[in-house]
Design a protein around this motif. Structure first.
Motif, PDB file in Angstrom:
ATOM      1  N   GLY A   1      17.951 -28.867  48.877  1.00 57.16           N
ATOM      2  CA  GLY A   1      18.959 -29.461  47.492  1.00 57.16           C
ATOM      3  C   GLY A   1      19.801 -30.635  47.401  1.00 57.16           C
ATOM      4  O   GLY A   1      20.912 -30.405  47.046  1.00 57.16           O
ATOM      5  N   VAL A   2      19.328 -31.558  47.935  1.00 59.63           N
ATOM      6  CA  VAL A   2      19.730 -32.777  48.202  1.00 59.63           C
ATOM      7  C   VAL A   2      19.523 -33.720  46.940  1.00 59.63           C
ATOM      8  O   VAL A   2      18.287 -33.479  46.624  1.00 59.63           O
ATOM      9  N   HIS A   3      20.715 -33.755  46.742  1.00 58.53           N
ATOM     10  CA  HIS A   3      20.169 -34.830  45.292  1.00 58.53           C
ATOM     11  C   HIS A   3      20.706 -36.329  45.889  1.00 58.53           C
ATOM     12  O   HIS A   3      21.833 -36.607  46.432  1.00 58.53           O
ATOM     13  N   THR A   4      19.860 -37.872  46.011  1.00 60.16           N
ATOM     14  CA  THR A   4      20.192 -38.925  45.432  1.00 60.16           C
ATOM     15  C   THR A   4      19.834 -40.090  44.727  1.00 60.16           C
ATOM     16  O   THR A   4      19.391 -39.814  43.789  1.00 60.16           O
TER      17      THR A   4
ATOM     18  N   ALA B   1      20.856 -36.947  55.437  1.00 62.80           N
ATOM     19  CA  ALA B   1      21.576 -36.066  54.296  1.00 62.80           C
ATOM     20  C   ALA B   1      21.111 -34.488  54.656  1.00 62.80           C
ATOM     21  O   ALA B   1      20.161 -33.727  54.978  1.00 62.80           O
ATOM     22  N   ASN B   2      22.107 -33.468  54.925  1.00 60.94           N
ATOM     23  CA  ASN B   2      21.989 -31.829  54.943  1.00 60.94           C
ATOM     24  C   ASN B   2      22.069 -32.022  53.135  1.00 60.94           C
ATOM     25  O   ASN B   2      22.308 -31.627  52.478  1.00 60.94           O
ATOM     26  N   GLU B   3      21.218 -30.137  53.924  1.00 57.98           N
ATOM     27  CA  GLU B   3      21.630 -29.077  52.776  1.00 57.98           C
ATOM     28  C   GLU B   3      22.626 -29.063  52.083  1.00 57.98           C
ATOM     29  O   GLU B   3      23.795 -28.858  51.705  1.00 57.98           O
ATOM     30  N   GLY B   4      22.412 -29.308  49.784  1.00 56.98           N
ATOM     31  CA  GLY B   4      23.065 -29.900  49.170  1.00 56.98           C
ATOM     32  C   GLY B   4      23.997 -30.427  49.410  1.00 56.98           C
ATOM     33  O   GLY B   4      24.765 -30.978  48.511  1.00 56.98           O
TER      34      GLY B   4
END
Lengths: 253, 335
Positions: free
Chosen positions: B207-210, B175-178
């Motif tokens: 800033g990755v949201h998981t 996962a990349n930024e954001g």
């Protein structure tokens, strides 16, 4: 209507030794009457409610319990419910993911099916629900939420009485229904309960305090101590208890 | 590839899903299969078994497209790639349906997925059994997706797994930024069924949201496996990641194995994981029975609600209803 004779029961915890709680309890509640059970902590009040409704972990070791002549103790909890036995829990369970109305409708229909009656129709159900919710001043939105999840203690108790009004049981056991209720909520709940009083119904009100009995007037009051009824009397017995405490009766027992 | 090349319980990533043991007697399908590379055995097996997308990628440039793939005995195995172009939105439904006539079905599938910056991919994997029990008892179903998410991309996934002799549904996400991720799943392990849900998310940039929620149930003789890993690299500041796996063991003799892992190299993150495996709350069951609901139905009602909490609302109504119906069938038809 409900007859208990020399009932002995023990609680069998998963981790620990069994403990004898009811030690020869006898009690008869005729149809149309409301009886109160009062007693100090540990006297067996909640155990009585669980033994009557068939909770796991409670074992009857002696005596009998019949409901309209039928042996209660040989029946599964759901069969007792279908006969008309309803317990308003002291600590109602939170059932995640099951909305209140879905649950109550499933319960009503399961009981009707067991009695060979037709299911309640969706419009009839909604009508009954609206009336019950209004009587108990319950926000209808609450009935769409998962049963008891995140509800306050008072809301849970109100929901118990809502279920009672919907299911219209023949015999009600109220286990410390007053705990967690402020005085206004208590009045609302008591009105709901009183609406179900009638010549064909019976009720057992388990409580620590006289307070609830001001609103749900009992025909008889029993004092439970160490697993037995040690004193029975009219409503004045509850007042006497309120004034002078349990000690005098416990010694007598 | 030979049987001995396949991972066995001695291999950490496969310790609860012994592929080598499951494939014993199926050596025939390994002949001509390329050696296992860093991505693991599934890609090599899928590549050898089929190429259903054809040589060119499934390329989505327009928004709101839905693609459906079926992997059945007829076209055993799939190997392909999917690219969702910047700004596009797509739904990919992968059905791993064991059906057909082979006595020992073997269904490997692999997809390489790229979700470009700002694009959205919804991926639904339905691993179900629609065949006589004897065949599912012998079937091996393997699925893997390797997913690359561009800046601000959204990837939402839901997996339903009913298991087979051995079923593994694996996903690894970079996962990349954001980027926004949601990876939920439900598994239903009845007798003789093994269902493994393995996932790995690399939080490569800030800033990755998981969010991950996997719920499973197992009956006697059934086995559920959850392996989940969140890796947060040094650059993954402000990662906000939550992983939860909750399982219910419905009967004695049911098995659930779980390994939730967090590996964090950044210092400003909010990461959490929760893992539970237990039995139905008997007090809750009693509450329902006291209201007149028979024991079996009470258990099904609580279990159903427990599983349904993991089914996301973004799924199309028809798909949602299908998943719900499969859960109901599983709860109702299995004693």
């Amino acid at each position: 209507m409900l007859e208990l004779t020399n009932l002995h029961a023990r609680v069998v915890p998963e981790d620990g030794p069994a403990r004898e709680i009811l030690k020869g309890l006898s009690l008869a509640v005729p149809a149309g009457e409301v009886h109160a059970i009062m007693g100090p902590n540990g006297s067996g009040k909640s155990t009585l409610s669980y033994v009557l409704t068939g909770k796991h972990g409670y074992e009857v070791t002696g005596g009998t319990a019949t409901f309209e002549g039928k042996d209660l103790l040989s029946l599964a909890p759901e069969a007792r419910a279908a006969l008309g036995l309803f317990l308003s829990f002291q600590y109602p369970m939170e059932i995640a993911g099951v909305p209140v109305m879905t649950f109550v409708r499933a319960a009503m229909n399961a009981q009707r099916k067991a009695r060979g009656e037709p299911e309640v129709s969706a419009p009839d159900f909604l009508k009954l629900s609206r009336v019950a919710a209004a009587k108990l001043k319950i926000d209808p939105e609450m009935l769409k939420r998962p049963l008891n999840v995140g509800f306050s203690g008072g809301e849970k108790k109100r929901l118990e009485i809502y279920q009672m009004l919907m299911i219209e049981p023949r015999f009600m056991i109220l286990d410390e229904t007053d705990s967690g209720l402020d005085i206004d909520a208590l009045k609302v709940v008591a009105e709901g309960v009183n609406a179900l009083r009638g010549p064909t119904r019976g009720m057992l009100v388990i409580t620590h305090y006289q307070r609830l009995l001001d609103h749900i007037k009992p025909d008889r009051v029993h004092i439970l101590s160490a697993g037995r009824i040690v004193k029975s009397g009219g409503p004045e017995l509850a007042l006497e208890l309120e004034k002078s405490g349990y000690d005098q009766f416990l010694k007598a027992g | 590839m030979q049987l001995a090349d396949l991972p066995s319980r001695r291999s950490e990533a496969w310790k609860w899903s012994d592929l080598r043991a499951a494939m014993a007697g199926q050596e025939g399908v390994l002949t001509g299969t390329a050696a296992i590379d860093a991505e693991g055995p599934i890609s090599a097996l899928a590549q050898a078994m089929g190429d259903a997308y054809g040589p060119s990628a499934l390329d989505v440039a327009a928004p709101g497209e839905t693609f459906e793939t079926r992997i059945t005995e007829g076209d055993a195995g799939q190997y392909g790639s999917v690219i969702v172009r910047a700004g596009a939105t797509a739904t990919l439904v992968e059905r791993l349906n064991v059906s057909g006539s082979r006595l020992r079905p073997f269904l490997p599938s692999f997809s390489r997925i790229e979700v470009e910056p700002g694009a959205t991919l919804h991926r639904v994997v339905v691993q179900a059994n629609a065949l006589p029990a004897g065949q599912a008892d012998a079937a091996i179903v393997l699925n893997q997706a390797v997913v690359k998410l561009g800046k601000g991309a959204t990837f939402r996934q839901f997996v339903l797994g009913e298991g087979a002799r051995l079923a593994r549904i694996e996903v690894s996400v970079d996962a990349n930024e954001g980027a926004q991720l949601e990876m939920n799943g439900v598994y239903l392990a009845s007798a003789k069924r093994h269902i493994d849900m393995t996932s790995r998310v690399t939080h490569r940039a800030a800033g990755v949201h998981t969010r991950q929620l996997v719920r499973g149930v197992a009956r006697k003789g059934g086995r559920g496996v959850f392996q989940g890993k969140f890796l947060v690299e040094r650059a993954g500041q402000k990662t906000d990641a939550e992983m939860a796996h909750n399982a219910l063991l419905l009967e004695e003799g049911a098995e659930v194995f779980a390994k939730p892992e967090l590996e964090i190299y950044a210092d400003d993150v909010a990461c959490a994981h929760g893992n539970t495996a237990g039995q139905l709350d008997e007090n809750a069951v009693f509450y329902l029975r006291q209201r007149g609901i028979p024991d079996t139905e009470a258990r099904a009602m609580i279990t159903r609600a427990f599983l349904l909490e993991a089914i996301p609302q973004w799924m199309a109504a028809e798909l949602y209803a299908e998943i719900e119906a499969r859960i109901d069938a599983w709860l109702g038809t299995q004693p």
